[in-house]
Design a protein around this motif. Structure first.
Motif, short mmCIF file in Angstrom:
data_model
loop_
_atom_site.label_atom_id
_atom_site.label_comp_id
_atom_site.label_asym_id
_atom_site.label_seq_id
_atom_site.Cartn_x
_atom_site.Cartn_y
_atom_site.Cartn_z
N ASP A 180 10.94 -1.48 -6.28
CA ASP A 180 11.01 -2.10 -7.60
C ASP A 180 10.33 -3.47 -7.59
O ASP A 180 9.65 -3.84 -8.56
CB ASP A 180 12.46 -2.25 -8.04
N ARG A 181 10.51 -4.24 -6.51
CA ARG A 181 9.92 -5.57 -6.43
C ARG A 181 8.39 -5.49 -6.41
O ARG A 181 7.70 -6.25 -7.08
CB ARG A 181 10.43 -6.28 -5.16
N VAL A 182 7.86 -4.53 -5.64
CA VAL A 182 6.40 -4.36 -5.57
C VAL A 182 5.84 -3.91 -6.91
O VAL A 182 4.82 -4.42 -7.39
CB VAL A 182 6.03 -3.36 -4.46
N LYS A 183 6.52 -2.96 -7.55
CA LYS A 183 6.03 -2.46 -8.84
C LYS A 183 6.09 -3.52 -9.92
O LYS A 183 5.22 -3.60 -10.80
CB LYS A 183 6.83 -1.21 -9.24
N GLU A 184 7.12 -4.37 -9.87
CA GLU A 184 7.22 -5.46 -10.85
C GLU A 184 6.09 -6.46 -10.63
O GLU A 184 5.49 -6.96 -11.59
CB GLU A 184 8.57 -6.14 -10.72
N ALA A 185 5.77 -6.75 -9.35
CA ALA A 185 4.65 -7.65 -9.05
C ALA A 185 3.34 -7.06 -9.54
O ALA A 185 2.48 -7.77 -10.09
CB ALA A 185 4.58 -7.91 -7.55
N ALA A 186 3.18 -5.76 -9.39
CA ALA A 186 1.96 -5.09 -9.85
C ALA A 186 1.83 -5.21 -11.36
O ALA A 186 0.74 -5.48 -11.89
CB ALA A 186 1.97 -3.62 -9.43
N ARG A 187 2.94 -5.00 -12.07
CA ARG A 187 2.91 -5.11 -13.53
C ARG A 187 2.59 -6.53 -13.97
O ARG A 187 1.76 -6.75 -14.87
CB ARG A 187 4.24 -4.67 -14.13
N SER A 188 3.23 -7.51 -13.36
CA SER A 188 3.02 -8.90 -13.78
C SER A 188 1.61 -9.39 -13.48
O SER A 188 1.07 -10.24 -14.19
CB SER A 188 4.06 -9.80 -13.10
N SER A 219 0.82 -1.21 0.00
CA SER A 219 0.00 0.00 0.00
C SER A 219 0.85 1.26 0.00
O SER A 219 0.58 2.21 -0.74
CB SER A 219 -0.93 0.00 1.22
N PHE A 220 1.90 1.24 0.82
CA PHE A 220 2.78 2.41 0.89
C PHE A 220 3.43 2.69 -0.46
O PHE A 220 3.53 3.83 -0.90
CB PHE A 220 3.87 2.21 1.95
N VAL A 221 3.88 1.62 -1.14
CA VAL A 221 4.56 1.79 -2.43
C VAL A 221 3.59 2.28 -3.49
O VAL A 221 3.86 3.24 -4.22
CB VAL A 221 5.23 0.48 -2.87
N LEU A 222 2.43 1.63 -3.59
CA LEU A 222 1.48 1.99 -4.64
C LEU A 222 0.90 3.38 -4.45
O LEU A 222 0.54 4.05 -5.42
CB LEU A 222 0.35 0.95 -4.71
N ASN A 223 0.81 3.81 -3.19
CA ASN A 223 0.28 5.14 -2.91
C ASN A 223 1.37 6.19 -2.82
O ASN A 223 1.08 7.37 -2.59
CB ASN A 223 -0.51 5.14 -1.59
N ASP A 224 2.64 5.76 -3.01
CA ASP A 224 3.78 6.68 -2.98
C ASP A 224 3.75 7.53 -1.71
O ASP A 224 3.87 8.76 -1.76
CB ASP A 224 3.78 7.57 -4.22
N ASP A 225 3.56 6.87 -0.59
CA ASP A 225 3.43 7.57 0.70
C ASP A 225 4.76 8.26 1.05
O ASP A 225 5.79 7.61 1.23
CB ASP A 225 3.09 6.56 1.81
N PRO A 226 4.75 9.62 1.13
CA PRO A 226 6.00 10.35 1.39
C PRO A 226 6.51 10.20 2.82
O PRO A 226 7.65 10.56 3.12
CB PRO A 226 5.62 11.81 1.11
N HIS A 227 5.69 9.67 3.70
CA HIS A 227 6.07 9.56 5.11
C HIS A 227 6.71 8.21 5.44
O HIS A 227 7.06 7.96 6.59
CB HIS A 227 4.85 9.77 6.00
N GLN A 228 6.84 7.34 4.44
CA GLN A 228 7.42 6.01 4.67
C GLN A 228 8.77 5.89 3.96
O GLN A 228 8.91 6.32 2.82
CB GLN A 228 6.47 4.92 4.15
N THR A 229 9.73 5.29 4.63
CA THR A 229 11.05 5.07 4.05
C THR A 229 11.15 3.61 3.62
O THR A 229 11.22 2.70 4.45
CB THR A 229 12.17 5.38 5.07
N ILE A 230 11.12 3.41 2.32
CA ILE A 230 11.15 2.05 1.75
C ILE A 230 12.28 2.01 0.73
O ILE A 230 12.42 2.92 -0.09
CB ILE A 230 9.80 1.70 1.08
N SER A 231 13.08 0.97 0.78
CA SER A 231 14.25 0.88 -0.10
C SER A 231 13.83 0.83 -1.56
O SER A 231 12.72 0.38 -1.91
CB SER A 231 15.07 -0.35 0.25
N ALA A 232 14.75 1.26 -2.42
CA ALA A 232 14.49 1.24 -3.86
C ALA A 232 14.27 -0.19 -4.36
O ALA A 232 13.41 -0.44 -5.22
CB ALA A 232 15.65 1.90 -4.60
N ALA A 233 15.01 -1.15 -3.79
CA ALA A 233 14.86 -2.54 -4.22
C ALA A 233 13.47 -3.07 -3.89
O ALA A 233 12.84 -3.76 -4.71
CB ALA A 233 15.93 -3.40 -3.54
N THR A 234 12.96 -2.73 -2.70
CA THR A 234 11.62 -3.19 -2.32
C THR A 234 10.57 -2.54 -3.21
O THR A 234 9.62 -3.19 -3.66
CB THR A 234 11.35 -2.86 -0.85
#
Length: 299
Positions: A30-38, A13-28
């Motif tokens: 990318d993994r979530v966005k790739e799963a969303a695409r697939s 949820s944090f990744v898909l909503n681009d939540d500015p208050h959460q610190t999430i690594s670039a690798a994580t």
């Protein structure tokens, strides 16, 4: 999607909503966005709006008569910055009533409604938060007047459009303050009609009444080009008899005879600033580039 990317549902949820208050690594991310695409994930705007209380839409209200280079680059920056944070821009042109704006709020529940130019209009009132005397309308109005003064003019007129604009009163005030700082008389205003004959009559009447005026500063390039045509029809030489300068280089001034001197403003950063402030992201390191005088033959 959480299972496919090996993270928690909250992280997804944090990744898909681009939540500015959460610190999430670039690798994580990318993994979530790739799963969303697939998995063929497509955001559901209505469901998201119900959950968040607002839609992913930001509305810009822009009054008629403000179209020009500034508005084009402002909208480009606003749209690009909003898109970078997952928002869509809706632009409303024309006269906007409180009732019409309320209908927009009730219908699409936008994240924010922006009035065009708010971050550009400020002078001393908001401690220059939008530019003001640094790189906003006050500074650019002063640049226009200063160019004429440095060219030897001390009696200047401010040519205004015959169409209503929320910027008129502000331009008159900033022109007066710029004149005060340069120790010259405050420019008087003259309204320039759209009709060619009426335009020439208005300019002739004004210059007869104020023969000491040697330069005219246009509210924008459209008005300045009307003044150039009127002076041509009256047999006045430009810039020998009367100098003319425009504002907000619309591109057409380069093809007039004489070519129109004007003020060029790149407003992309102003648009990006408006976007960030509307999303409560803060200004960051945004700093608009300085305006500049495009020197041609008219002044």
């Amino acid at each position: 999607m959480a299972a496919a990317s090996g993270v928690s549902r909250a992280t997804v949820s944090f990744v898909l909503n681009d939540d500015p208050h959460q610190t999430i690594s670039a690798a994580t991310r990318d993994r979530v966005k790739e799963a969303a695409r697939s998995l063929g994930y497509v955001p559901h705007g209505v469901a998201r709006a119900l959950r968040e209380g607002t839609s992913r839409v930001v509305v810009l209200n822009i009054e008629a008569g403000l179209e020009g280079h500034y508005s084009r680059t402002y909208i480009d920056g606003l749209d690009a910055e909003l898109a970078a944070h997952g928002y869509v821009l809706l632009v409303r042109h024309g006269h906007h009533t409180a009732e019409g704006t309320q209908q927009v709020l009730d219908t699409i529940a936008p994240r924010a409604v922006i009035r065009f130019g708010d971050t550009y209009l400020t002078g001393q009132e908001l401690n220059d938060s939008g530019g003001g005397w640094r790189d906003g309308l006050a500074a650019h109005t002063a640049l226009q007047i200063r160019h004429l003064v440095h060219s030897g003019h001390t009696r200047i007129a401010l040519a205004l459009s015959d169409r209503d604009s929320p910027l008129v009163a502000t331009r008159i005030r900033f022109s007066g303050l710029a004149a005060d700082n340069l120790r010259i008389p405050r420019p008087e205003s003259v309204v320039i009609p759209t009709d060619r004959t009426a335009c020439a009559d208005a300019v002739a009447e004004y210059l007869t009444r104020q023969p000491e005026v040697t330069a005219i500063a246009g509210f924008n390039d459209d008005v300045a080009l009307r003044v150039l045509l009127a002076l041509h029809d009256l047999g006045r030489r430009v810039p020998d008899d009367v100098a003319v300068i425009g504002f907000d280089d619309n591109g057409y001034g380069a093809f007039s005879n004489p070519a129109l001197t004007t003020i060029y403003v790149d407003a992309e950063s102003h648009g990006r600033l408006s976007a960030r402030l509307s999303l409560d992201l803060g200004a960051g390191n945004l700093r608009p580039p300085p305006a500049r005088v495009v020197v041609r033959q008219s002044a």
